[in-house]
Design a protein around this motif. Structure first.
Motif, mmCIF file in Angstrom:
data_model
loop_
_atom_site.group_PDB
_atom_site.id
_atom_site.type_symbol
_atom_site.label_atom_id
_atom_site.label_comp_id
_atom_site.label_asym_id
_atom_site.label_seq_id
_atom_site.Cartn_x
_atom_site.Cartn_y
_atom_site.Cartn_z
ATOM 1 N N GLN A 419 10.077 59.685 5.209
ATOM 2 C CA GLN A 419 9.190 58.385 4.591
ATOM 3 C C GLN A 419 8.649 58.613 3.257
ATOM 4 O O GLN A 419 7.367 58.368 2.977
ATOM 5 C CB GLN A 419 7.782 59.497 4.900
ATOM 6 C CG GLN A 419 8.178 59.400 7.132
ATOM 7 C CD GLN A 419 6.642 59.390 7.459
ATOM 8 O OE1 GLN A 419 5.754 60.032 7.129
ATOM 9 N NE2 GLN A 419 6.688 59.474 8.654
ATOM 10 N N GLY A 420 9.604 58.689 2.109
ATOM 11 C CA GLY A 420 10.096 59.057 1.067
ATOM 12 C C GLY A 420 10.069 57.728 0.365
ATOM 13 O O GLY A 420 9.017 58.033 -0.863
ATOM 14 N N MET A 679 7.112 46.237 10.290
ATOM 15 C CA MET A 679 7.239 47.689 10.465
ATOM 16 C C MET A 679 7.843 48.148 11.817
ATOM 17 O O MET A 679 7.791 48.755 12.178
ATOM 18 C CB MET A 679 5.526 48.231 11.025
ATOM 19 C CG MET A 679 6.009 48.712 9.060
ATOM 20 S SD MET A 679 5.854 49.559 8.068
ATOM 21 C CE MET A 679 5.893 51.403 8.455
ATOM 22 N N ASP A 680 7.940 46.129 13.235
ATOM 23 C CA ASP A 680 8.608 46.761 14.416
ATOM 24 C C ASP A 680 10.048 46.266 14.534
ATOM 25 O O ASP A 680 10.465 46.965 15.270
ATOM 26 C CB ASP A 680 7.603 45.866 15.533
ATOM 27 C CG ASP A 680 8.302 44.186 14.578
ATOM 28 O OD1 ASP A 680 9.612 44.803 13.318
ATOM 29 O OD2 ASP A 680 7.384 43.118 14.813
ATOM 30 N N THR A 726 14.904 51.559 11.982
ATOM 31 C CA THR A 726 14.256 51.408 10.419
ATOM 32 C C THR A 726 13.684 50.350 9.952
ATOM 33 O O THR A 726 14.279 49.239 10.454
ATOM 34 C CB THR A 726 15.938 50.994 9.617
ATOM 35 O OG1 THR A 726 16.563 52.063 10.169
ATOM 36 C CG2 THR A 726 15.260 50.897 8.030
ATOM 37 N N PRO A 727 11.745 50.863 9.786
ATOM 38 C CA PRO A 727 10.917 49.603 9.122
ATOM 39 C C PRO A 727 11.976 49.057 8.312
ATOM 40 O O PRO A 727 12.138 49.313 7.305
ATOM 41 C CB PRO A 727 9.992 50.398 9.317
ATOM 42 C CG PRO A 727 10.008 51.908 9.402
ATOM 43 C CD PRO A 727 11.487 51.804 9.564
ATOM 44 N N ALA A 741 18.542 43.325 3.302
ATOM 45 C CA ALA A 741 17.331 43.588 4.021
ATOM 46 C C ALA A 741 17.501 45.588 3.656
ATOM 47 O O ALA A 741 19.224 45.970 3.338
ATOM 48 C CB ALA A 741 17.843 43.103 5.608
ATOM 49 N N ALA A 742 16.261 45.791 3.482
ATOM 50 C CA ALA A 742 16.320 47.269 3.262
ATOM 51 C C ALA A 742 15.443 48.070 3.704
ATOM 52 O O ALA A 742 13.682 47.617 3.814
ATOM 53 C CB ALA A 742 15.949 47.296 2.272
ATOM 54 N N GLY A 743 15.208 49.323 4.015
ATOM 55 C CA GLY A 743 13.637 50.399 4.389
ATOM 56 C C GLY A 743 14.655 51.708 4.742
ATOM 57 O O GLY A 743 15.517 52.189 5.310
ATOM 58 N N ALA A 744 13.679 52.816 5.083
ATOM 59 C CA ALA A 744 14.544 53.453 5.351
ATOM 60 C C ALA A 744 14.427 54.059 6.498
ATOM 61 O O ALA A 744 13.341 53.839 7.625
ATOM 62 C CB ALA A 744 13.525 54.892 4.913
ATOM 63 N N TYR A 745 15.458 55.161 7.166
ATOM 64 C CA TYR A 745 15.964 55.448 8.359
ATOM 65 C C TYR A 745 14.931 55.923 9.113
ATOM 66 O O TYR A 745 14.705 57.416 8.287
ATOM 67 C CB TYR A 745 17.086 55.783 8.267
ATOM 68 C CG TYR A 745 17.462 56.274 10.221
ATOM 69 C CD1 TYR A 745 17.540 55.141 11.168
ATOM 70 C CD2 TYR A 745 17.648 58.002 10.554
ATOM 71 C CE1 TYR A 745 17.492 55.493 12.704
ATOM 72 C CE2 TYR A 745 18.082 58.181 11.402
ATOM 73 C CZ TYR A 745 18.110 57.141 12.674
ATOM 74 O OH TYR A 745 18.170 57.837 14.133
ATOM 75 N N ASN A 746 14.137 56.096 9.805
ATOM 76 C CA ASN A 746 13.185 56.730 10.402
ATOM 77 C C ASN A 746 13.542 57.599 11.887
ATOM 78 O O ASN A 746 12.839 56.702 12.470
ATOM 79 C CB ASN A 746 11.786 55.909 10.379
ATOM 80 C CG ASN A 746 9.780 56.746 10.486
ATOM 81 O OD1 ASN A 746 10.520 58.061 11.044
ATOM 82 N ND2 ASN A 746 9.912 56.097 11.785
ATOM 83 N N PRO A 747 13.840 58.947 11.402
ATOM 84 C CA PRO A 747 14.577 59.417 13.233
ATOM 85 C C PRO A 747 13.713 59.728 14.303
ATOM 86 O O PRO A 747 12.106 60.234 13.441
ATOM 87 C CB PRO A 747 15.568 60.893 12.156
ATOM 88 C CG PRO A 747 14.909 61.120 11.063
ATOM 89 C CD PRO A 747 14.193 59.854 10.271
#
Length: 747
Positions: A419-420, A679-680, A726-727, A741-747
């Protein structure tokens, strides 16, 4: 970055801070349009007893009586007349003089001997709330004195009657014809808020609570968050220093209502002598009256939901030069491939026509474009010209997209970001990617095999032959080569980042209230721009470089130039945080999205707000201009993408499908496809050409300023692409129309 001669004047020298015109303008909606006086019979009687029977006072008294009678307050007239001992026919004798003041907006109640009865009334009666001028809107920097703003609530009726007044109006609106009901129902929410605040301000805590519980459930679902804030305000002390409340008080709530519906409401309130509600309507609401058919529930719902109601139609009438600037003429050298092909067969190979969108749009001056020197733009350096040539070469290999030919999507997942990850950007040539992080660092990666290198130290540079062809390669220090670099300097999470068009600089904005400019040759911070006092949520470079815009928690957007440490323009007018910012492709305009649920377009030259778009039901987090400059797309926490025609200032489409906040929007290089990331955990592709081609321009000529939106999201949706978990927080089309596209993996 070349400095610009004769640039825009600093904000210090020329305050180009413009909010909208004062809320009283616009013809028939004047604040005292047939205003009911808020006088109780008791007050009038007391006033008349004190009056001596001099001729002037008798005139005054008659003027007051006529004013009351004109507004059908016959009970008050009788009481006042009896107290003053005037004969019954005294009014009729003077009645002929007072036949001024027609219907509609003419608010003059001409009294005895041409004296304005309402001005006399203000001398005779206790000062009413209706007499308080609406405070003008001010920038966030110098908020109005809270006590002054709130004092408008000090005049109030019997607290026990508030419920009766409100439910009476509710019953009336529920029984009117269907065509008027939808329009008049818009009055409920602002009335409810102001009546509640009036009760709280006058220390009727229990009545306020009962009023809130009884009627808060009737309000539209998209006001839920505002009502939650409101429910916490139960004492007069809570109201001081509450920003949401100040916004609500200082900016009149705008309702767009047809003349027929307005007359219906006015007649009802005057017949019922419902002064309390009428005063609130006069004092705190701005009714934008239009001639024509009333709007349907669907049309109203599409446009409502912002903190201060809809935009006035006047706000979107200014001329906007949305066309593109003429591109500089650069000769495109022959490709090596083309030359080889010619040699092979002796006869020249058919050259691909170089009529790419880059070339074709640039030769003729667009009639809707601003003049080339409307704002000073930096001159092209040789390196910029080389860049342009590279761009044009790439553009010839660009894939034409469409419903039958969707782009490939390459997704960059940031792992272990916990979430950083708070912001992402790609360079225009897609060679670098940068991320802003909650640990206050900015990290830059090379996406190509070419590693990131710093420029050599001054001592080493002296040894280099400056005339050699590969001097740009030689000045780089191979010892510093690495796949990524970390930039330290901010003292809070980094919320916005933006690469300059020439790839030499990077901007970052942070919670620490600063914007930093980093060099991508030395990977050091060059400047820290201080102007915002609170977190800066977003920043973006102009497509022509040199200028950049920032928006933050202080509710204003600021325009900067890289070589000025003070902002050049301050764009003030939003009622809540400015959450996202975007430059128009011609650099003459800036769009800002805000938590007040509106999108505004500002003129860089004058600092004026030239467009206000309402319709989102939550804070706006994504904006994108179409490549031709005609349209704007906006995405918000309500999961909807709204499409706007900038020239006409109208909503022209609504794309539904996302189930969570939309954080990124991008048009493909030719504008055929709009990509949205949310975010979905999905990327959705929409047919932008079809969305804009289906517009019936007749609708635009409708003076009412509203159009019939087709519910055709499903037809326009070309594809939905799901990530594992990943949002999606950033999207970017490469020069050949590959979607990154880019986003942070949210385990």
């Amino acid at each position: 970055m070349a400095a610009v001669q004769g640039g825009l004047v600093d904000a210090e020298e020329e305050k180009a801070i413009k909010t909208e015109p004062s809320s009283d303008g616009g013809g028939n909606n004047n604040a005292n349009d047939g205003r009911l006086p808020s006088t109780s019979p008791g007050a009038s009687a007391a006033a008349s007893k004190n009056a001596a029977a001099s001729p002037e006072d008798q005139q005054t008294l008659l003027a007051v009586l006529q004013f009351l009678r004109k507004n059908n307050l016959s009970e008050s007239v009788d009481i006042l007349r009896r107290e003053a001992g005037l004969p019954e026919d005294s009014l009729d004798a003077k009645g002929a003089d007072a036949s001024g003041g027609g219907s509609g907006g003419a608010a003059g109640t001409a009294g005895v001997d041409g004296v304005d009865a309402s001005s006399i009334l203000s001398r005779v009666t206790a000062p009413s709330s209706a007499g308080t001028p609406a405070p003008t809107k001010t920038p966030a920097e110098n908020q109005p004195d809270v006590n002054v703003v709130l004092s408008a609530y000090s005049q109030q009726g019997d607290p026990a009657l508030y419920e009766t007044y409100y439910s009476g109006l509710k019953r009336f609106i529920e029984t009117v014809l269907d065509c008027h009901r939808a329009e008049l129902s818009q009055v409920f929410y602002p009335l409810f808020v102001h009546m509640y605040l009036e009760l709280v301000y006058n220390n009727h805590e229990n009545e306020a609570k009962a009023f809130f519980q009884k009627f808060s459930g009737d309000q539209e679902c998209y006001y839920e968050d505002d009502l939650r804030v409101l429910s916490g305000l139960t004492k007069k002390e809570h109201m001081r220093g509450n920003e949401t409340l100040l916004d609500f008080r200082t900016s009149k709530f705008v309702l767009r209502i047809s003349r027929d519906s307005y007359q219906l409401l006015k007649r009802h309130l005057q017949e019922r002598q419902n002064n309390q509600i009428w005063n609130i309507i006069q004092e705190h609401l701005y009714i934008d009256i239009f001639d024509g058919m009333p709007r349907s529930k669907g049309q109203i719902d599409a446009m409502s939901g912002s903190l201060a109601g809809e935009a006035k139609r006047e706000a979107n009438k200014a001329k906007v030069y949305y066309g593109l600037l003429k591109e500089p003429e650069i000769e495109l050298p022959l490709d090596d491939e083309d030359e080889e092909a010619e040699n092979e067969e002796g006869k020249p190979k058919k050259k691909k026509p170089k009529k790419d969108s880059m070339g074709s749009k640039s030769k003729k001056q667009d009639p809707n474009a601003p003049s080339q020197n409307r704002i000073p733009l930096p001159e092209l350096k040789d390196s910029d010209k080389l860049d342009k040539i590279m761009y044009m070469k790439e553009a010839t290999k660009k894939i034409r997209l469409g419903p039958e030919n969707l782009p490939s999507i390459c997704f960059y997942s940031f792992l272990n970001a916990y979430q950083g990850l708070t912001a992402v950007d790609f360079t225009d040539d897609s060679s670098l990617i940068a991320g802003g992080f909650a640990d206050s660092t900015v990290r830059v990666w090379s996406v190509t095999p070419k590693k990131l290198r710093k420029v050599k130290s001054a001592a080493d540079l002296n040894v280099i032959d400056k005339e050699s062809d590969d001097v740009l390669e030689r000045i780089m220090d191979e010892k510093t080569a690495s796949e990524s670099k970390i930039l330290y300097g901010h003292s809070g999470p980094v919320y916005g980042i933006s690469f300059s068009p020439d790839r030499n600089y990077l901007l970052s904005s942070s919670e620490d209230g600063t914007i930093r400019l980093w060099s991508l040759l030395t990977f050091t911070c060059l400047v820290g721009y201080k102007g915002h006092n609170y977190p800066v949520w977003d920043t973006q470079f102009s497509p022509h470089g040199y200028y950049f815009v920032s928006g933050g928690h202080d509710r204003v957007a600021r325009l900067w130039a890289t070589d000025h440490y003070q902002p050049l323009r301050i764009f003030s007018g939003h009622l809540a945080d400015v959450t996202c910012t975007r430059f128009h492709p011609n650099s003459n305009y800036v769009a800002t999205g805000s938590s007040d649920r509106t999108t505004r377009v500002w003129d860089v030259l004058t600092g004026n707000c030239v467009r206000i778009f309402t319709g989102h039901k939550g804070p706006i987090h994504a904006l994108a201009f179409s490549p031709n400059g005609k349209f704007l797309a906006s995405g918000a926490t309500d999961g909807r993408v709204l499409l706007w025609d900038i020239g006409h200032g109208l909503m022209v489409g609504e794309l539904k499908g996302h189930t969570d906040t939309i954080y990124s929007l991008r048009f493909s290089r030719d504008g055929e496809i709009l990509a949205s990331g949310s975010m979905d955990n999905t990327v959705r592709l929409w047919d932008a050409l079809k969305a804009f081609d289906d517009l019936e321009t007749d609708d635009f000529t409708a003076a009412t300023g509203h159009i019939h939106l087709q519910d055709n999201s499903q037809e326009l949706l070309l594809g939905t692409y799901l990530t594992k978990s990943t949002p999606v927080i950033h999207l970017h089309f490469t020069r050949r129309n590959l979607l990154l596209a880019a986003g942070a993996y949210n385990p």
